[in-house]
Design a protein around this motif. Structure first.
Motif, PDB file in Angstrom:
ATOM      1  N   ALA A 181      -0.202  10.354  -2.424  1.00 20.20           N
ATOM      2  CA  ALA A 181      -1.239   9.392  -2.800  1.00 20.20           C
ATOM      3  C   ALA A 181      -1.821   9.712  -4.171  1.00 20.20           C
ATOM      4  N   SER A 190      -0.864   3.650   8.411  1.00 17.18           N
ATOM      5  CA  SER A 190      -1.453   3.715   7.070  1.00 17.18           C
ATOM      6  C   SER A 190      -0.498   4.388   6.092  1.00 17.18           C
ATOM      7  N   GLN A 202      -1.256  13.164   1.067  1.00 16.93           N
ATOM      8  CA  GLN A 202      -2.271  13.152   0.015  1.00 16.93           C
ATOM      9  C   GLN A 202      -1.681  13.527  -1.345  1.00 16.93           C
ATOM     10  N   ARG A 230      -5.994   2.848   3.200  1.00 21.15           N
ATOM     11  CA  ARG A 230      -6.840   4.045   3.266  1.00 21.15           C
ATOM     12  C   ARG A 230      -8.105   3.789   4.072  1.00 21.15           C
ATOM     13  N   GLN A 234       1.364   2.708   2.706  1.00 21.99           N
ATOM     14  CA  GLN A 234       1.376   3.319   1.382  1.00 21.99           C
ATOM     15  C   GLN A 234       2.803   3.627   0.928  1.00 21.99           C
ATOM     16  N   GLN A 277      -6.980   4.609   7.428  1.00 24.70           N
ATOM     17  CA  GLN A 277      -6.525   5.996   7.549  1.00 24.70           C
ATOM     18  C   GLN A 277      -7.695   6.968   7.681  1.00 24.70           C
TER      19      GLN A 277
END
Length: 422
Positions: free
Chosen positions: A45, A100, A42, A136, A104, A139
């Motif tokens: 991300a 996932s 995260q 996402r 990314q 995910q």
């Protein structure tokens, strides 16, 4: 993945009541690997999302293109989340999360190469934004439905609060770290983001748990929409999820913060950063507290009360002309919202059988995404009609009205005493 000896998974650790303590949560090694995987992924991300917007605006100079970046990520997630919930119930959730993260990772690596090579373009950024939204979508339901497999029910409220604390650290720290790296060059943001996804994928691969038998239902509209039917038939869960939807839809003020800073508070631009961070800091503080002191009784009363407090905070924020009072109101609103989030997510996970958790988590994810996106639209529309202050005040009154209405519409939710039903 099976749970090896000595690695305590949710199904294999059946200790006594003391195992409900926070210290016991920290002994769950597979859960901690999962938590660390989510945190670093995260963080990556958040960094990549900030850099995407910055690079798009740097390339085109058009605010419209900034909106397209968000839309390109939101629409695939909206379309694919329900089917992704069905996939999470039929296949290994840990591997879905790894896939996932891997997707990314590939997007971040392409952005790094394009930036260093000088071939980054508007079209490439929009295409990669679509791929991020698709990744996402898969995910979210797989990740949300994994935690109950890693800890026993007595630890689940603490685990979900601890999950939320990690998410808030990423929400606060990712953009801040990206901002620091911009000074050295945007390619460093993508480079560190790529490494973050690598670490998240490897950590997820080390998570071990006993996977229950997957759902045997073949893919069809009926099975994909089974999560919707499941919630519709359980008023307590439907009330909890819809309460959050309407609270965020009516009470969101994030989209209007630039107007408040410039026209209401007459403050410097740095105040915008302060106001945007205040709810996340409040949510982080409350999530840490709830991980150490989980709610035990009167959870229905506390859930609806937390939404009412959120509405009151919006009224204070809307009426405030002080930077510090506005910041305090947003801090408390983030804390109250976190109480609602933890109770709602815990109820959903505890009340849902494992072979349905992916699809129910997908519905929950759609509600969250819709409330955030539509909430920003609602705030902008009512601000155009009533001005920013009128928009926020109307929203605060609306949230209070929803909290009162839900007491009558969902009495089972209001009367719910414990998270784990007897």
């Amino acid at each position: 993945m099976t749970t090896p000896a000595g690695d305590h998974g949710g199904q294999g650790d059946q200790g006594g009541d003391t195992a409900g303590s926070f210290a016991a949560l920290l002994t769950q090694r597979s859960y901690l690997r999962f938590w660390a995987s989510r945190l670093v992924a995260q963080l990556a991300a958040q960094m990549v999302m900030v850099a995407l917007g910055w690079q798009m605006y740097d390339l085109t100079g058009r605010a419209w293109d900034l909106g397209l970046v968000g839309l390109a990520q939101f629409l695939p997630a909206l379309v694919l989340t329900l089917p992704a919930g069905h996939v999470a119930d039929r296949h290994h959730r840990g591997r879905i999360v790894m896939g996932s993260n891997g997707a990314q990772l590939a997007v971040a690596a392409v952005l790094l190469a394009a930036t260093l090579g000088g071939w980054a373009s508007r079209e490439l950024i929009l295409l990669l934004s679509v791929l991020l939204g698709m990744a996402r979508a898969f995910q979210l339901p797989a990740s949300q439905s994994l935690t109950p497999l890693l800890v026993r029910p007595a630890l689940l409220p603490r685990a979900l609060a601890f999950n939320a604390s990690g998410m808030q650290v990423a929400i606060i720290g990712g953009p801040a770290l990206a901002g620091l790296l911009f000074a050295a060059g945007i390619h460093w943001v993508y480079a560190l983001g790529t490494l973050g996804f690598v670490a998240g994928t490897l950590l997820m691969g080390s998570v071990r748990y006993t996977a229950p038998p997957p759902s045997s239902a073949a893919a069809s509209w009926a099975t994909v929409l089974a999560g919707v039917r499941f919630l519709w038939q359980r008023p307590t869960l439907l009330g909890a999820i819809s309460l959050d939807l309407f609270a965020v839809l009516l009470g969101g003020a994030t989209a209007l913060l630039p107007m408040f800073v410039k026209d209401i508070l007459h403050a410097e631009p740095w105040v915008l950063g302060l106001l945007r961070a205040a709810p996340a800091v409040g949510a982080l503080t409350m999530s840490v507290w709830l991980a150490r002191h989980p709610l035990a009784r009167r959870v229905g009363h506390r859930l609806i009360a937390s939404v009412a407090v959120y509405g009151l905070c919006m009224l204070v924020f809307g009426a405030s002309t002080s930077v510090w009072l506005s910041s305090a109101a947003l801090f408390v609103s983030g804390s109250a919202d976190m109480v609602s989030v933890v109770i709602r997510q815990t109820l959903v996970q505890l009340e849902t059988p494992d072979d349905m958790r992916g699809r129910v988590s997908a519905v929950n994810g759609i509600f969250i995404g819709a409330s955030n996106q539509l909430g920003e639209f609602e705030s902008g529309a009512t601000a155009a009609w009533l001005g920013p202050v009128g928009s926020v005040l109307l929203g605060g009154v609306g949230v209070l009205g929803v909290a009162i209405a839900w007491i009558r519409l969902f009495p089972g939710l209001w009367q719910r005493d414990r998270l784990l039903a007897p």
